[in-house]
Design an enzyme around this catalytic site. Sequence first.
Site, PDB file in Angstrom:
ATOM      1  N   TYR A  70      19.591  51.154  30.804  1.00 44.66           N
ATOM      2  CA  TYR A  70      18.959  50.374  31.486  1.00 44.66           C
ATOM      3  C   TYR A  70      17.483  51.113  30.912  1.00 44.66           C
ATOM      4  O   TYR A  70      15.947  50.374  31.128  1.00 44.66           O
ATOM      5  CB  TYR A  70      19.184  50.585  32.929  1.00 44.66           C
ATOM      6  CG  TYR A  70      19.759  48.823  32.985  1.00 44.66           C
ATOM      7  CD1 TYR A  70      19.311  47.500  32.981  1.00 44.66           C
ATOM      8  CD2 TYR A  70      21.317  49.100  32.652  1.00 44.66           C
ATOM      9  CE1 TYR A  70      20.162  46.655  32.724  1.00 44.66           C
ATOM     10  CE2 TYR A  70      21.614  47.059  32.766  1.00 44.66           C
ATOM     11  CZ  TYR A  70      21.394  46.795  32.922  1.00 44.66           C
ATOM     12  OH  TYR A  70      21.808  45.216  33.730  1.00 44.66           O
ATOM     13  N   ASP A 107      11.569  41.924  33.690  1.00 48.11           N
ATOM     14  CA  ASP A 107      10.666  42.961  34.052  1.00 48.11           C
ATOM     15  C   ASP A 107       9.511  43.827  34.826  1.00 48.11           C
ATOM     16  O   ASP A 107       8.550  43.914  34.557  1.00 48.11           O
ATOM     17  CB  ASP A 107      10.004  43.234  32.537  1.00 48.11           C
ATOM     18  CG  ASP A 107       9.513  41.819  32.110  1.00 48.11           C
ATOM     19  OD1 ASP A 107       8.918  40.820  33.311  1.00 48.11           O
ATOM     20  OD2 ASP A 107       9.863  40.459  31.462  1.00 48.11           O
ATOM     21  N   HIS A 122      16.676  37.179  39.121  1.00 47.56           N
ATOM     22  CA  HIS A 122      17.834  38.143  38.996  1.00 47.56           C
ATOM     23  C   HIS A 122      17.562  39.166  39.250  1.00 47.56           C
ATOM     24  O   HIS A 122      17.732  40.416  38.295  1.00 47.56           O
ATOM     25  CB  HIS A 122      18.186  37.610  37.417  1.00 47.56           C
ATOM     26  CG  HIS A 122      18.455  36.840  36.993  1.00 47.56           C
ATOM     27  ND1 HIS A 122      18.695  36.254  35.965  1.00 47.56           N
ATOM     28  CD2 HIS A 122      19.283  35.906  37.818  1.00 47.56           C
ATOM     29  CE1 HIS A 122      20.054  34.924  35.530  1.00 47.56           C
ATOM     30  NE2 HIS A 122      19.894  35.094  36.255  1.00 47.56           N
ATOM     31  N   CYS A 130      22.816  49.723  45.589  1.00 42.31           N
ATOM     32  CA  CYS A 130      23.889  50.202  45.366  1.00 42.31           C
ATOM     33  C   CYS A 130      25.379  49.598  45.709  1.00 42.31           C
ATOM     34  O   CYS A 130      25.016  48.461  46.532  1.00 42.31           O
ATOM     35  CB  CYS A 130      23.992  51.248  46.897  1.00 42.31           C
ATOM     36  SG  CYS A 130      25.298  51.741  47.343  1.00 42.31           S
ATOM     37  N   CYS A 178      23.437  57.108  45.889  1.00 43.64           N
ATOM     38  CA  CYS A 178      22.637  56.586  47.388  1.00 43.64           C
ATOM     39  C   CYS A 178      22.436  57.297  49.074  1.00 43.64           C
ATOM     40  O   CYS A 178      23.588  57.587  49.221  1.00 43.64           O
ATOM     41  CB  CYS A 178      23.580  55.163  47.594  1.00 43.64           C
ATOM     42  SG  CYS A 178      23.119  54.333  48.977  1.00 43.64           S
TER      43      CYS A 178
HETATM   44  C1  BJW Z   1      10.397  31.458  23.282  1.00 48.70           C
HETATM   45  C2  BJW Z   1       9.631  33.162  23.219  1.00 48.70           C
HETATM   46  C3  BJW Z   1       8.092  32.473  22.929  1.00 48.70           C
HETATM   47  C4  BJW Z   1      11.726  33.192  22.649  1.00 48.70           C
HETATM   48  N1  BJW Z   1       7.346  31.345  23.301  1.00 48.70           N
HETATM   49  N2  BJW Z   1       9.739  30.569  23.435  1.00 48.70           N
HETATM   50  C5  BJW Z   1      28.447  27.373  35.923  1.00 48.70           C
HETATM   51  C6  BJW Z   1      29.181  27.006  34.455  1.00 48.70           C
HETATM   52  C7  BJW Z   1      28.768  27.674  33.111  1.00 48.70           C
HETATM   53  C8  BJW Z   1      29.351  30.041  33.898  1.00 48.70           C
HETATM   54  C9  BJW Z   1      28.652  29.911  34.954  1.00 48.70           C
HETATM   55  C10 BJW Z   1      28.235  29.215  36.111  1.00 48.70           C
HETATM   56  N3  BJW Z   1      27.755  29.525  37.307  1.00 48.70           N
HETATM   57  C11 BJW Z   1      27.499  30.947  36.935  1.00 48.70           C
HETATM   58  C12 BJW Z   1      28.054  31.738  35.854  1.00 48.70           C
HETATM   59  C13 BJW Z   1      28.799  32.266  35.244  1.00 48.70           C
HETATM   60  C14 BJW Z   1      27.427  33.514  35.015  1.00 48.70           C
HETATM   61  C15 BJW Z   1      27.113  32.646  33.672  1.00 48.70           C
HETATM   62  O1  BJW Z   1      25.520  31.459  33.338  1.00 48.70           O
HETATM   63  N4  BJW Z   1      27.129  32.338  32.355  1.00 48.70           N
HETATM   64  C16 BJW Z   1      26.749  31.858  31.647  1.00 48.70           C
HETATM   65  C17 BJW Z   1      26.527  33.036  30.339  1.00 48.70           C
HETATM   66  C18 BJW Z   1      27.844  30.985  30.768  1.00 48.70           C
HETATM   67  N5  BJW Z   1      26.538  32.960  35.419  1.00 48.70           N
HETATM   68  C19 BJW Z   1      26.784  34.586  36.590  1.00 48.70           C
HETATM   69  O2  BJW Z   1      27.536  35.582  36.325  1.00 48.70           O
HETATM   70  C20 BJW Z   1      25.822  34.708  37.839  1.00 48.70           C
HETATM   71  N6  BJW Z   1      26.504  34.985  39.236  1.00 48.70           N
HETATM   72  C21 BJW Z   1      27.183  34.414  39.327  1.00 48.70           C
HETATM   73  O3  BJW Z   1      27.233  32.710  39.453  1.00 48.70           O
HETATM   74  O4  BJW Z   1      27.645  34.526  40.695  1.00 48.70           O
HETATM   75  C22 BJW Z   1      28.158  33.896  41.690  1.00 48.70           C
HETATM   76  C23 BJW Z   1      28.680  34.849  42.658  1.00 48.70           C
HETATM   77  C24 BJW Z   1      28.652  34.142  43.864  1.00 48.70           C
HETATM   78  C25 BJW Z   1      29.333  34.854  44.913  1.00 48.70           C
HETATM   79  C26 BJW Z   1      30.183  36.109  44.424  1.00 48.70           C
HETATM   80  C27 BJW Z   1      30.320  36.438  43.507  1.00 48.70           C
HETATM   81  C28 BJW Z   1      29.463  35.533  42.300  1.00 48.70           C
HETATM   82  C29 BJW Z   1      24.765  35.855  37.093  1.00 48.70           C
HETATM   83  C30 BJW Z   1      24.335  35.525  36.098  1.00 48.70           C
HETATM   84  C31 BJW Z   1      22.757  36.799  35.850  1.00 48.70           C
HETATM   85  C32 BJW Z   1      22.513  36.690  34.068  1.00 48.70           C
HETATM   86  N7  BJW Z   1      22.079  38.277  34.455  1.00 48.70           N
HETATM   87  C33 BJW Z   1      21.040  38.294  33.030  1.00 48.70           C
HETATM   88  C34 BJW Z   1      21.167  40.375  33.321  1.00 48.70           C
HETATM   89  C35 BJW Z   1      19.892  40.467  33.757  1.00 48.70           C
HETATM   90  C36 BJW Z   1      20.355  42.591  33.770  1.00 48.70           C
HETATM   91  C37 BJW Z   1      19.523  42.455  32.657  1.00 48.70           C
HETATM   92  O5  BJW Z   1      18.322  42.548  32.455  1.00 48.70           O
HETATM   93  O6  BJW Z   1      19.845  43.514  32.477  1.00 48.70           O
HETATM   94  O7  BJW Z   1      20.117  38.071  33.305  1.00 48.70           O
HETATM   95  S1  BJW Z   1      21.664  38.275  31.699  1.00 48.70           S
HETATM   96  C38 BJW Z   1      20.788  37.422  31.198  1.00 48.70           C
HETATM   97  O8  BJW Z   1      20.759  35.717  31.015  1.00 48.70           O
HETATM   98  C39 BJW Z   1      19.310  37.587  31.867  1.00 48.70           C
HETATM   99  C40 BJW Z   1      19.068  36.548  32.084  1.00 48.70           C
HETATM  100  O9  BJW Z   1      17.467  36.565  33.209  1.00 48.70           O
HETATM  101  C41 BJW Z   1      19.313  35.377  31.884  1.00 48.70           C
HETATM  102  C42 BJW Z   1      19.032  34.506  30.720  1.00 48.70           C
HETATM  103  O10 BJW Z   1      18.401  34.762  29.270  1.00 48.70           O
HETATM  104  P1  BJW Z   1      16.755  33.975  29.411  1.00 48.70           P
HETATM  105  O11 BJW Z   1      15.533  34.858  30.059  1.00 48.70           O
HETATM  106  O12 BJW Z   1      17.050  32.458  29.552  1.00 48.70           O
HETATM  107  O13 BJW Z   1      16.780  34.566  27.684  1.00 48.70           O
HETATM  108  P2  BJW Z   1      17.684  33.808  26.365  1.00 48.70           P
HETATM  109  O14 BJW Z   1      17.344  34.975  25.684  1.00 48.70           O
HETATM  110  O15 BJW Z   1      18.731  33.519  26.761  1.00 48.70           O
HETATM  111  O16 BJW Z   1      16.620  32.926  25.348  1.00 48.70           O
HETATM  112  C43 BJW Z   1      14.696  32.971  25.438  1.00 48.70           C
HETATM  113  C44 BJW Z   1      14.199  32.040  25.489  1.00 48.70           C
HETATM  114  O17 BJW Z   1      13.153  32.096  25.223  1.00 48.70           O
HETATM  115  C45 BJW Z   1      14.678  31.438  23.863  1.00 48.70           C
HETATM  116  O18 BJW Z   1      15.332  30.263  24.704  1.00 48.70           O
HETATM  117  C46 BJW Z   1      14.141  31.228  22.900  1.00 48.70           C
HETATM  118  O19 BJW Z   1      14.014  30.454  21.673  1.00 48.70           O
HETATM  119  C47 BJW Z   1      12.856  31.149  24.032  1.00 48.70           C
HETATM  120  N8  BJW Z   1      11.922  32.284  23.005  1.00 48.70           N
HETATM  121  N9  BJW Z   1      10.662  33.419  21.809  1.00 48.70           N
HETATM  122  C48 BJW Z   1       8.709  30.415  23.813  1.00 48.70           C
HETATM  123  N10 BJW Z   1       7.116  33.063  22.515  1.00 48.70           N
HETATM  124 ZN    ZN Z   2      25.739  53.001  49.183  1.00 54.04          ZN
END
Ligand code: BJW
Ligand code: ZN
Length: 277
Positions: A70, A107, A122, A130, A178
């Site tokens: 990170y 970011d 996110h 914590c 923390c």
């Molecule tokens: C351009 C470009 C340019 C490039 N111009 N375009 C339902 C169905 C299936 C699964 C699940 C579901 N519900 C929940 C889930 C599980 C899971 C999930 O979704 N998994 C799937 C991947 C299968 N979700 C979770 O776990 C979430 N939590 C949750 O559901 O909790 C439930 C709960 C309830 C109560 C108690 C406990 C639990 C949390 C998800 C957290 C995601 N975290 C991350 C990391 C964040 C921290 C970090 O930065 O380290 O978030 S993962 C990563 O993916 C990050 C992003 O925000 C997120 C989305 O990615 P993003 O932004 O779309 O990026 P890319 O790289 O995927 O795409 C980039 C795009 O840009 C591409 O399409 C390119 O073509 C394009 N591009 N340059 C225009 N110049």
């Molecule tokens: Zn704490």
Amino acid sequence: MDLKPIKEVALLLAQNRDKTIFAFSGAGLSAESGIPTFRGKDGLWNKYDPRDLATFEAFQEDPLKVWKWYLWRMWLIARANPNPAHYALVELEQILPNFWHITQNVDGLHRVAGQKKYLELHGNIWEGKCRYCGAHYKEHEFKIIFPLADRDYLRNLSEEKFKKEILEGLTLEKLPRCSFCNGIVGPGVVWFGEPLPEHVLTQAFEIAKIAKVCFSIGTSAVVYPAAYLPELCKKHGGVLIEINLDETPLTPVADYSFRASATEILPLIVEELKKSL
Ligand code: BJW
Ligand code: ZN
């Protein structure tokens, strides 16, 4: 570049000027600022396994490894600047009274660009969370318990110094503790398996349900529940406009789909919108 769909989108915005409109964004928005995306050929998840770095289990197992990763990302972000797409979204907020930017990005470049009405689904990488007691640290609070999490300090570190001071020099003792429970504090982002901040998600869903126009910008739209937002807007009769270099699961249902970069398309839409007002 065919300007016809750009002009149509600008007209749509002008016609719905006073209505709720939102942009749902992802990593592609910041790609041209030099921040790596997650998926795709050069994406972070192509090089690193998210289970080793972006889960609470990974953090419990090896907090030092997770924090080094990170801090590397924070160093990249600290050295980056907002791009024309971020600024175009700020302009949309200034022109359209009920415009919201709902981002998955951690970011904070939208904040740096001057966006005021944004929701961070996110979390934010400059904040602290914590997982042991639930305490949340805002950026200025977090810097007090973790002086390394300082943009100015990181921005001025050369790659060589970053490697020496952070990658080689970081020890468990230097990690933030923390103030409430003494657990090791993690970055203020949402990891896989963690719930999104409830008040933020609730507000985002409310916006999506009533919005007349929704942009999906630079996101693969595969991470849930965030990816429900454009689907929900469309289901409630909103017009969906996608801007992405590649196709996504939203492409078949989008009313307009621009297969181009956000930095190219968004400023053009803003220019056309300004002409029509
Ligand atoms: C351009 C470009 C340019 C490039 N111009 N375009 C339902 C169905 C299936 C699964 C699940 C579901 N519900 C929940 C889930 C599980 C899971 C999930 O979704 N998994 C799937 C991947 C299968 N979700 C979770 O776990 C979430 N939590 C949750 O559901 O909790 C439930 C709960 C309830 C109560 C108690 C406990 C639990 C949390 C998800 C957290 C995601 N975290 C991350 C990391 C964040 C921290 C970090 O930065 O380290 O978030 S993962 C990563 O993916 C990050 C992003 O925000 C997120 C989305 O990615 P993003 O932004 O779309 O990026 P890319 O790289 O995927 O795409 C980039 C795009 O840009 C591409 O399409 C390119 O073509 C394009 N591009 N340059 C225009 N110049
Ligand atoms: Zn704490």
